[in-house]
Design a protein around this motif. Sequence first.
Motif: not given
Length: 223
Positions: A70, A121-122, A90, A66-67, A86, A118, A63, A125
């Motif tokens: 991105s 954030m997804e 984060f 990926n953050c 973002y 959370y 995770f 993404r």
Amino acid sequence: MKAPLLTIALGVLISFLIAFAFVVFVLYRQRRESLLRQNELELKQQLIEVELKALRAQINPHFIFNCMNSIYQYMQRNDSQIAGEYLVKFSNLIRLILENSLHTLVPMSDDLKTLDLYIQMEQLRMNHQFIYTINVENNIDADITLVPPMIVQPFVENSIWHGLNNKTAKGNLTISIKHENDFLIYVVEDDGEQKDNSNIAEEMKTNKKPRLVCRSRKSVSIY
């Protein structure tokens, strides 16, 4: 003369036995306290290890990667506004996770803030390919209700990654929390691909104790 000597001998013997018993008691007590201290230290060590494992589980390395990836992609596209948004989300998420990890129980309101961040954030993404709602029953006071930190996050992650990630149309994610028979019940639902849950349903019928159940389309946790 023999009687007084016998009395003296018995008195000495009794005194010796009392002294011996006292020494044995002191040694036993010291050994017992030593074992208790050792067990206490071992339990504390185990608790620290469990807390570290829980923290590592909460902050999934994939995770985080990926953050950061991105954020880098948005910077490469010169989309500084989204990249900044973002990055702020984060950093706030990591701060909340670290703060909550210091406690075995946290107010539900704090835990839901972490969960909300959370999911946001997804969403970023996945380019907002899904929408979500978090519904808390009116009779639950989230400020005074205590729950384990990140209790439902793994189930939400499961729904996003395995239910909504490959969905072509915009998906829907719903988290519902209700109070029933002295239990808190979390229900996580998505409209992604549904798999056979018959085995889980049957297992729930045969188990008397409340337990944690995870499904690909619907996740329910009861504790």
